[in-house]
Scaffold this active site. Sequence first.
Site, PDB file in Angstrom:
ATOM      1  N   ILE A  51       0.861  -1.180   0.000  1.00 50.51           N
ATOM      2  CA  ILE A  51       0.000   0.000   0.000  1.00 50.51           C
ATOM      3  C   ILE A  51       0.897   1.229   0.000  1.00 50.51           C
ATOM      4  O   ILE A  51       1.729   1.397   0.886  1.00 50.51           O
ATOM      5  CB  ILE A  51      -0.929   0.010   1.227  1.00 50.51           C
ATOM      6  CG1 ILE A  51      -1.832  -1.226   1.213  1.00 50.51           C
ATOM      7  CG2 ILE A  51      -1.771   1.295   1.259  1.00 50.51           C
ATOM      8  CD1 ILE A  51      -2.590  -1.440   2.517  1.00 50.51           C
ATOM      9  N   PHE A  52       0.728   2.093  -0.992  1.00 51.63           N
ATOM     10  CA  PHE A  52       1.576   3.275  -1.127  1.00 51.63           C
ATOM     11  C   PHE A  52       0.896   4.500  -0.526  1.00 51.63           C
ATOM     12  O   PHE A  52      -0.230   4.838  -0.873  1.00 51.63           O
ATOM     13  CB  PHE A  52       1.887   3.541  -2.602  1.00 51.63           C
ATOM     14  CG  PHE A  52       2.754   4.762  -2.830  1.00 51.63           C
ATOM     15  CD1 PHE A  52       4.093   4.758  -2.449  1.00 51.63           C
ATOM     16  CD2 PHE A  52       2.230   5.900  -3.421  1.00 51.63           C
ATOM     17  CE1 PHE A  52       4.895   5.878  -2.657  1.00 51.63           C
ATOM     18  CE2 PHE A  52       3.033   7.018  -3.641  1.00 51.63           C
ATOM     19  CZ  PHE A  52       4.360   7.009  -3.253  1.00 51.63           C
ATOM     20  N   GLY A  53       1.609   5.171   0.392  1.00 50.70           N
ATOM     21  CA  GLY A  53       1.115   6.395   1.003  1.00 50.70           C
ATOM     22  C   GLY A  53       1.945   7.588   0.588  1.00 50.70           C
ATOM     23  O   GLY A  53       3.178   7.511   0.537  1.00 50.70           O
ATOM     24  N   TYR A  54       1.292   8.696   0.301  1.00 52.63           N
ATOM     25  CA  TYR A  54       1.995   9.911  -0.130  1.00 52.63           C
ATOM     26  C   TYR A  54       1.504  11.140   0.635  1.00 52.63           C
ATOM     27  O   TYR A  54       1.971  12.248   0.395  1.00 52.63           O
ATOM     28  CB  TYR A  54       1.797  10.127  -1.633  1.00 52.63           C
ATOM     29  CG  TYR A  54       0.339  10.223  -2.038  1.00 52.63           C
ATOM     30  CD1 TYR A  54      -0.304  11.463  -2.108  1.00 52.63           C
ATOM     31  CD2 TYR A  54      -0.401   9.075  -2.332  1.00 52.63           C
ATOM     32  CE1 TYR A  54      -1.635  11.554  -2.464  1.00 52.63           C
ATOM     33  CE2 TYR A  54      -1.726   9.165  -2.684  1.00 52.63           C
ATOM     34  CZ  TYR A  54      -2.346  10.402  -2.755  1.00 52.63           C
ATOM     35  OH  TYR A  54      -3.680  10.491  -3.099  1.00 52.63           O
ATOM     36  N   GLY A  55       0.542  10.958   1.545  1.00 51.15           N
ATOM     37  CA  GLY A  55       0.015  12.043   2.363  1.00 51.15           C
ATOM     38  C   GLY A  55       0.153  11.685   3.835  1.00 51.15           C
ATOM     39  O   GLY A  55       1.252  11.399   4.306  1.00 51.15           O
ATOM     40  N   SER A  56      -0.957  11.654   4.535  1.00 48.90           N
ATOM     41  CA  SER A  56      -0.905  11.371   5.974  1.00 48.90           C
ATOM     42  C   SER A  56      -0.406   9.967   6.287  1.00 48.90           C
ATOM     43  O   SER A  56       0.110   9.717   7.384  1.00 48.90           O
ATOM     44  CB  SER A  56      -2.281  11.587   6.606  1.00 48.90           C
ATOM     45  OG  SER A  56      -3.245  10.717   6.035  1.00 48.90           O
ATOM     46  N   GLU A 131      -9.938   6.526   4.239  1.00 48.62           N
ATOM     47  CA  GLU A 131      -9.613   7.213   2.995  1.00 48.62           C
ATOM     48  C   GLU A 131     -10.795   7.339   2.040  1.00 48.62           C
ATOM     49  O   GLU A 131     -10.912   8.352   1.336  1.00 48.62           O
ATOM     50  CB  GLU A 131      -8.461   6.489   2.287  1.00 48.62           C
ATOM     51  CG  GLU A 131      -7.205   6.356   3.126  1.00 48.62           C
ATOM     52  CD  GLU A 131      -6.548   7.707   3.410  1.00 48.62           C
ATOM     53  OE1 GLU A 131      -6.745   8.655   2.632  1.00 48.62           O
ATOM     54  OE2 GLU A 131      -5.850   7.811   4.434  1.00 48.62           O
TER      55      GLU A 131
END
Length: 233
Positions: A51-56, A131
Site C-alpha cells: 500500500i503506497f502512502g503519499y500524504g498522511s 480514505e
Amino acid sequence: MHRAKQNGLRYSISTTAKQLGSNSVRGITLPTIMKPKDIIAGKTSLTSLWIFGYGSLVWKPDFKYKSSQVGYIHGYKRRFWHGDNFHRGNDDLPGRVVTLIEDDDATTWGVAFEVTGSQVEESLKYLNVREAVCGGYITKLVDFIPEDDQSNQTQQALLYIATPDNPLFLGPASPEVIGHQIATRQGKTGHNLEYLLRLAEFMRRSCPHVDDPHLFSIEAAALALVPYLLGAQ
C-alpha cells in the site's frame, strides 16, 4: 456522515489491464476489477499486498504492517487540490489535503507498506473507512520503486487517490490561497496545518534529495500567516 458518501462514493479498486501491466501482485493473480469488500468477504485471496502512502499515511498509517520502504511512483504529481470536510476541515470550511494528478514527467515520493496474512483484510477495511468513506478517495494500482533498490525493480502497490469528479475536489490555487486555507482549517483528526507540516517534515527527513516546490511553497505561505493568526486570538 460525509458529503462524498451522500453523492454515491466510489470506493472500488478500478483497474484495467493496461493500468496493471500484469494482473498480479507479488505473483498472486488479481481480477481485472477488484473491490475491498470482495477481499474482506474472502472472494479474493491475497496473502501479501503493498500500500503506497503519499500524504498522511507516510507518518500516520495506523494499521499493522510487516515492512515499509521509502520510494516513489512515476506518472503522478502530488497536489493540495482535494478538499477535506472530515479529517482536516468541515462542511463550511473544508481543509486542503493532497491527491495525485496524472503527469507523465512527474514522480511522487512516499512510503509503501507491506501487509501480509490477516493484515491485508484488516488494513483494507480500516483504510476504506479512513480514505474512502471519510476522505472521498478511490483506489488504483501503481508501480512502486523502492529508494534502496539499485535494480529499479518495480513493485505493484495500491494507493488512494481523489479525482476531479469528486464533489470535494477543489482544484488548483496559488500557494498563498492554499496556505491560508490550510492555516485556518481544522477537522476531527486535527488542524490542517499539522497535516502540511508533517508531510514537509517527512520529505526533508526521508527524501532530502527531492525538491518539492509545490509542497514547500505552500508550507512557507502557511507559516507566514501563523504570527498574524496568533495575534488575532
